[in-house]
Design a protein around this motif. Structure first.
Motif, PDB file in Angstrom:
ATOM      1  N   GLY A 215       0.813  -1.219   0.000  1.00 33.75           N
ATOM      2  CA  GLY A 215       0.000   0.000   0.000  1.00 33.75           C
ATOM      3  C   GLY A 215       0.841   1.261   0.000  1.00 33.75           C
ATOM      4  N   LEU A 216       1.827   1.308   0.877  1.00 36.89           N
ATOM      5  CA  LEU A 216       2.677   2.496   0.973  1.00 36.89           C
ATOM      6  C   LEU A 216       3.467   2.727  -0.316  1.00 36.89           C
ATOM      7  CD1 LEU A 216       3.778   4.788   2.744  1.00 36.89           C
ATOM      8  CD2 LEU A 216       5.551   3.211   3.496  1.00 36.89           C
ATOM      9  N   LEU A 217       4.083   1.670  -0.830  1.00 33.73           N
ATOM     10  CA  LEU A 217       4.890   1.832  -2.039  1.00 33.73           C
ATOM     11  C   LEU A 217       4.028   2.078  -3.281  1.00 33.73           C
ATOM     12  CD1 LEU A 217       7.672  -0.761  -1.267  1.00 33.73           C
ATOM     13  CD2 LEU A 217       7.894   1.728  -1.342  1.00 33.73           C
ATOM     14  N   ALA A 218       2.862   1.467  -3.348  1.00 34.74           N
ATOM     15  CA  ALA A 218       1.957   1.705  -4.481  1.00 34.74           C
ATOM     16  C   ALA A 218       1.443   3.148  -4.466  1.00 34.74           C
ATOM     17  CB  ALA A 218       0.794   0.728  -4.458  1.00 34.74           C
ATOM     18  N   LEU A 219       1.280   3.713  -3.303  1.00 34.77           N
ATOM     19  CA  LEU A 219       0.884   5.119  -3.189  1.00 34.77           C
ATOM     20  C   LEU A 219       2.065   6.039  -3.488  1.00 34.77           C
ATOM     21  CD1 LEU A 219      -1.271   7.208  -2.391  1.00 34.77           C
ATOM     22  CD2 LEU A 219      -0.476   6.960  -0.037  1.00 34.77           C
ATOM     23  N   HIS A 220       3.243   5.642  -3.032  1.00 38.25           N
ATOM     24  CA  HIS A 220       4.434   6.461  -3.219  1.00 38.25           C
ATOM     25  C   HIS A 220       4.829   6.594  -4.688  1.00 38.25           C
ATOM     26  CE1 HIS A 220       8.927   7.214  -2.575  1.00 38.25           C
ATOM     27  NE2 HIS A 220       8.299   8.326  -2.290  1.00 38.25           N
ATOM     28  N   ALA A 221       4.555   5.584  -5.498  1.00 39.21           N
ATOM     29  CA  ALA A 221       4.944   5.619  -6.913  1.00 39.21           C
ATOM     30  C   ALA A 221       4.362   6.837  -7.644  1.00 39.21           C
ATOM     31  CB  ALA A 221       4.560   4.314  -7.609  1.00 39.21           C
ATOM     32  N   PRO A 222       3.050   7.011  -7.681  1.00 32.70           N
ATOM     33  CA  PRO A 222       2.536   8.186  -8.391  1.00 32.70           C
ATOM     34  C   PRO A 222       2.800   9.497  -7.657  1.00 32.70           C
ATOM     35  CG  PRO A 222       0.722   6.936  -7.453  1.00 32.70           C
ATOM     36  CD  PRO A 222       1.966   6.126  -7.248  1.00 32.70           C
ATOM     37  N   VAL A 223       2.805   9.451  -6.325  1.00 26.87           N
ATOM     38  CA  VAL A 223       3.065  10.677  -5.563  1.00 26.87           C
ATOM     39  C   VAL A 223       4.467  11.203  -5.866  1.00 26.87           C
ATOM     40  CG1 VAL A 223       3.418  11.591  -3.235  1.00 26.87           C
ATOM     41  CG2 VAL A 223       1.383  10.235  -3.744  1.00 26.87           C
ATOM     42  N   SER A 224       5.454  10.311  -5.960  1.00 25.87           N
ATOM     43  CA  SER A 224       6.817  10.761  -6.237  1.00 25.87           C
ATOM     44  C   SER A 224       6.905  11.444  -7.603  1.00 25.87           C
ATOM     45  CB  SER A 224       7.805   9.596  -6.154  1.00 25.87           C
ATOM     46  OG  SER A 224       7.599   8.664  -7.192  1.00 25.87           O
ATOM     47  N   GLU A 225       6.168  10.948  -8.575  1.00 25.88           N
ATOM     48  CA  GLU A 225       6.186  11.580  -9.901  1.00 25.88           C
ATOM     49  C   GLU A 225       5.465  12.927  -9.880  1.00 25.88           C
ATOM     50  OE1 GLU A 225       8.057  10.543 -12.400  1.00 25.88           O
ATOM     51  OE2 GLU A 225       8.684   8.920 -11.062  1.00 25.88           O
ATOM     52  N   LEU A 226       4.410  13.035  -9.099  1.00 23.95           N
ATOM     53  CA  LEU A 226       3.718  14.318  -8.983  1.00 23.95           C
ATOM     54  C   LEU A 226       4.590  15.348  -8.275  1.00 23.95           C
ATOM     55  CD1 LEU A 226       0.135  13.046  -8.096  1.00 23.95           C
ATOM     56  CD2 LEU A 226       0.865  14.150 -10.225  1.00 23.95           C
TER      57      LEU A 226
END
Length: 100
Positions: free
Chosen positions: A51-62
């Motif tokens: 959950g944390l890493l799946a959320l972090h993926a798009p957030v990091s690009e944003l």
């Protein structure tokens, strides 16, 4: 490892000579594969790790796109990040199944 992960994603400026090739995507896969494996092998609940890493993926690009002026967010990088998470989970599941 966490420091290297965050530095690679949030370093204010990345100078790449020549065109960005598929190797950039491999780096993204590895950046998310490593913490997925580390978290799961350390016994962290899979739902938290994924959950944390799946959320972090798009957030990091944003964050790269909107808040780091010398960086640009790339949706395909987020896809590569998620592939790293999936590869990490799959590796742990296969490894555990083979040990049984």
């Amino acid at each position: 490892m966490l420091a290297a992960h965050l530095a690679a994603l949030y370093w204010p400026r990345v100078d790449i000579q020549g065109p960005v090739t598929w190797t950039d995507k491999v780096v993204h896969v590895l950046l998310f594969l490593a913490p997925t494996l580390a978290g799961l092998l350390a016994g962290v609940r899979p739902a938290y790790v994924v959950g944390l890493l799946a959320l972090h993926a798009p957030v990091s690009e944003l964050v790269q796109h909107y808040f780091l002026p010398n960086r640009s967010g790339d949706p395909w990088d987020a896809v590569a990040d998620l592939c790293g998470v999936v590869l990490g989970v799959t590796s742990v599941m296969v490894g555990r199944a083979l040990r049984r």
